[in-house]
Structure formats: C-alpha cells, structure tokens
Design an enzyme around this catalytic site. Structure first.
Site, PDB file in Angstrom:
ATOM      1  N   SER A 156       0.843  -1.199   0.000  1.00  0.00           N
ATOM      2  CA  SER A 156       0.000   0.000   0.000  1.00  0.00           C
ATOM      3  C   SER A 156       0.880   1.252   0.000  1.00  0.00           C
ATOM      4  O   SER A 156       1.665   1.423  -0.936  1.00  0.00           O
ATOM      5  CB  SER A 156      -0.969  -0.057   1.184  1.00  0.00           C
ATOM      6  OG  SER A 156      -1.994   0.891   1.029  1.00  0.00           O
TER       7      SER A 156
ATOM      8  N   ASP B 275      -9.978  -5.625  -3.527  1.00  0.00           N
ATOM      9  CA  ASP B 275      -9.415  -4.568  -2.682  1.00  0.00           C
ATOM     10  C   ASP B 275     -10.330  -3.343  -2.744  1.00  0.00           C
ATOM     11  O   ASP B 275     -10.560  -2.782  -3.817  1.00  0.00           O
ATOM     12  CB  ASP B 275      -8.021  -4.240  -3.234  1.00  0.00           C
ATOM     13  CG  ASP B 275      -7.234  -3.279  -2.375  1.00  0.00           C
ATOM     14  OD1 ASP B 275      -7.851  -2.372  -1.779  1.00  0.00           O
ATOM     15  OD2 ASP B 275      -6.009  -3.436  -2.313  1.00  0.00           O
TER      16      ASP B 275
ATOM     17  N   HIS C 199      -7.457  -5.941   0.717  1.00  0.00           N
ATOM     18  CA  HIS C 199      -6.274  -5.093   0.916  1.00  0.00           C
ATOM     19  C   HIS C 199      -5.479  -5.474   2.166  1.00  0.00           C
ATOM     20  O   HIS C 199      -4.413  -4.924   2.412  1.00  0.00           O
ATOM     21  CB  HIS C 199      -6.739  -3.634   1.039  1.00  0.00           C
ATOM     22  CG  HIS C 199      -5.650  -2.610   0.914  1.00  0.00           C
ATOM     23  ND1 HIS C 199      -4.993  -2.367  -0.276  1.00  0.00           N
ATOM     24  CD2 HIS C 199      -5.076  -1.765   1.830  1.00  0.00           C
ATOM     25  CE1 HIS C 199      -4.076  -1.420  -0.096  1.00  0.00           C
ATOM     26  NE2 HIS C 199      -4.109  -1.035   1.167  1.00  0.00           N
TER      27      HIS C 199
END
Lengths: 281, 281
Positions: free
Chosen positions: B149, B225, B258
């Site tokens: 991320s 995600d 995610h």
C-alpha cells in the site's frame, strides 16, 4: 438452534477466514467464533474439522491473525474453528486479573458465585458449538482438537473426558496440571470452589490415570518458555502417561518461548498431524 | 553512527525476530525497526537483505506479527528489515486523520510547515537506516525492497529514484500514482506544498517515464481490494511501463482484499522472488 450471523469473511490461501456471532444459550451472551473454510469446503465438499482453543487473554482473533495456520489448513483441506476464550459483555462477571474472568474461561462449567451464571465454557465447547458447526457447515465427522496454553489444557481435558468425540488431539505449551499450578489453582478455585476433587475432573494429569480411551497425546513445548517451570510442567503429564501406559509424544523446541512466534513456527506440524489422522478434505 | 538498543528478540522458524530502537538523527526522534535474522545469519554468515515498507497506520510490528513472512525468510536465508512508517513521539507533528502525520510518512522528505522538522522518511529509509543495518548486521550487499500500500509506493519510488541500490523490487497493493489519488494528494500536498512538480518526484508512474535503470517491477494486487479503483489504480503504472518500455509484471489475485490475510497469502511468492534475484543466504 440459534441462527449465526456473519461478522466478516476474508479470502486467505484460496479459502475464507470468517468470523460469526451467535446468541449462546449455554453462556447467556453473544459469542463470536472464527472458522477457516478451505477451498474444498467452499466448493461444497465435506471436510475434516479441527477445533482450536486459545489461551489466556485471547479472543477468537489472536490465532487467526498471528499464527499463519491458514496456509496449512488450506494445504490439507481442513476446516478450523476457534471459539472465544470466555463469555463476554456487560452483565458477565469479570476480574481485574488477566487470568480470571473474561478471557480466562478455563474450559470448565463454573458452579460458584457470580461465575456460575455465564462461565460454562466446557459445555459451550463440548455441546453447543459443535451443534452450531455441524448444523451450518459441511463437516465429514472426522474431528480433532488443538490448543495453546490454557487452550492446550482445554484440548487435553476435553478430549480425555469425551472418548470417541475426537480422533486427534494436540497441545502447544499446555497447562497440564491446573490443580498443581498457580494459574489453575486461582481459576479452578474461583469457578469450582474449594472442593479439589471437582478440580481433578479438569486436570489432564489426573484424567490420564483413568482415561477410558488411549487417544495419543501430542504435546509441544518451547524450552525458553517463561511459564514452563511454574505453570506448565509438562513432565507431570509425561510421568502420568508413563505410569498409566497412555500414548504420548513430547516435542521440545529448543529456544522457543510461549508466544505466537512459537505457535507460528510449529502450527504447520500440528495441522499436518491432525490432517494425517483425520484424512484429507 | 548512533547505537542501537535491542527491544525484543524471539525465536521464529529457527531464526530470530528482533526489534531494535535507536536515536534517528535524520528524523529527530527515537525510532523502532524490526529485523528478522535467519539461522544462517545467526551462525555468522553474511546474508541478502530485503527491506519491507508498511502501509498507513502500521508500525514496525504489523508485518512481523501478521504476515507469517518468517517461514519464507527462514527457508531462503533472507534478512528482512522493517522500519516504522513515520517519526513518532511527543513533539512530532500529527494529524487526526489516519492518512497524514504519524503512521503516514509516505516516504518523502517534508518541506512544509510543522512537518518539515521530523518527516524525512525518504532520507531515513534511503540513507540512515541502511547505514545502521550495514554497520550492525552481516549483510552481503545484495538488497531488495518490498512494501504494501503506502509502503508499496515507498518501495517503487525509492527503487526508481536510486539506480543500483536494489537488485529486486516488488509491491503489494501499492499506491502507484499518488499525484492522482486522494491519499497521495492529501499527503503530498501537506508534506511538499502546492508545487505538483515536487510531488512527481515521488510518484512511481511519473518516475517510470524517466527511469535510468530498467529494474523489473513486480506488482501484486487483489481484485476485491476496496481501495483499488480510487486509491491504487495499478493500470496507471502498467500503462506507464508499457509506454516507457519498462519491465513489469502485474499479478492479480482474484477475490483478495487489501489486508494482511492477502499479504500472508502471497508474501511467500514475493520473498521467493527476491531471494531468487538476490541469491540465497
């Protein structure tokens, strides 16, 4: 049977790691449990099942977030269910200590004082939760049980007290003799009262002596575990097994402590052991 | 060089998972970092090294507790180092949002206002931390970088901006175009001010266009995600790579989200990739 409600579901190693909640009649409160469903289960196949019982202070989340067991459950096609470690919520008795009350149910049915109303984790794990799981998921009847620390105590005593219910049992850094160590004396005294005979019905070392079934006990223990000498004392269980002619294996892990890095390092061996006994999914 | 102080060390998959703290001159505060030392390193062998950069809200702990990477680092003899995601502590600026300030350093050197004093995560990761690691641990000079991320953004931009420093780079659910998405616009605007040209120096999509080095970019992305369409937009990076003739691979993971169950499911592939490029320990 009460309904279960999905709290979360996340894809993990081709399967799904879920958390459900339900109203527990036995415990008189809402309870959460985790369940890992491997891909075979999601595809409709009935799979073998392993219960995981956690230790002091844990909820249903610690094991699923920190042990990395999903890789191995995925490989072996094993469903893994993990209950919380006690009843929870407002109106449920608690204690300031981490080793009594919420987070510390010790897998017994409390008979004493404020604890008697909700603290029935033995009945929850042995009766209510299996009913919920069998009624809602595709299990094939081959069931194992494993746990860590207080949960290792739970796995051993519940397996020993319920011949035929489990085909495999193992325990990581278990409390094997709660009648002889501080954690056990505090919790069993509070939940079961002063009668030490009642305690012995939840002590693996005592139960091995009169065990109806010779279910093999796989015990795992780190040698650098800070609780080894005062609280865990696996030598008491191996001696009891030797005296009773009960089958066991003690796997000592040089330099490993009591925490989840230890659990993560060896949970793969435990799941492979259970899957080997239970058969693949 | 400032001294490092051991905070914790726990045995994990035959190696040791440690946390250290040190006084960071670059950041002007005390910083923690994690380091996994595989058995070969503990035995005195120089090993390859992978830096791991974490995402928003993380400290040095999330990855080491939740990803299960130690199994793979152990198998491949790889040292893995994970810094915190920002400067910390009293006197360090912060913001109420989870996506700015402490826990959200974005791997840049802030130039603006209250942020300029401590928020120099780019220099910390590129200069100070490697000095600390190389000075205190047996590394063999083969270095990779990976992140998740915001940390995927850090891994990609730092690798692209420093030709020759890393032999391998990969990113899991990275922010590839911070100049074009809300997370990036907020953070880069706060840390670097209104001049969007300054932002482009920390945007992987922009950097690919002028990259001096054609280091292969391994990108990993879950299709379920929640941040995919608004914040991550990997198609912007693959298009930029296609246009610039830059080597890349995008591995899409059907149904994964995610979080750390996704990271845990695929970190083994990433560590195998880095170890393959870097060579074994």
């Amino acid at each position: 049977m009460s309904a279960i409600e999905l709290v979360s579901s996340v894809k993990s190693f081709e399967g799904e790691q879920r958390i459900y909640k339900h109203a527990s009649a036995v415990l008189g409160c809402e309870m959460h449990f985790s369940i890992y469903l491997p891909a075979a289960s999601l595809a409709g196949q009935d799979c073998p099942l392993m219960y995981w019982l956690s230790g002091l202070t844990c909820t249903e989340k610690n094991f699923i977030e920190k042990s990395g067991f999903q890789r191995y459950a995925s490989e072996h096609g094993l469903i893994v269910v993990g209950p919380d470690t006690s009843p929870r919520g407002e109106g449920v008795a608690d204690d300031e200590g981490y080793d009594l009350g919420q987070g510390a149910g010790f897998y017994v049915n409390a008979t004493e004082g404020e604890w008697a109303k909700h603290f029935k984790m033995y009945d929850y794990v042995v009766k209510e939760l299996p009913g919920v799981i069998n009624g809602n998921f595709g299990v094939n009847g081959h069931v194992g049980i494993c746990g860590h620390s207080m949960g290792g105590h739970g796995a051993l005593t519940i397996a020993l007290k319920n011949p035929g219910m489990f085909k495999s049992v193992s325990a990581m850094s278990p409390i094997v003799a709660p009648t002889q160590v501080p954690w056990g004396e505090k919790a069993l005294g509070a939940y079961l009262g002063d009668d030490r005979e009642a305690w012995e019905a939840h002590d693996a070392v005592c139960l091995v002596k009169g065990a109806e079934e010779r279910l093999h006990l796989l015990i795992d223990q780190g040698t650098a575990d800070d609780f080894l000498e005062e609280q865990l004392r696996p030598e008491l269980l191996t001696a009891a097994c030797e005296a009773a002619g009960h089958s066991y294996e003690l796997r000592l892990r040089e330099g490993y402590d009591h925490g989840y890095y230890y659990v993560a390092s060896f949970i793969g061996e435990h799941i492979a052991y259970h899957a080997g006994v239970l058969g693949g999914g």
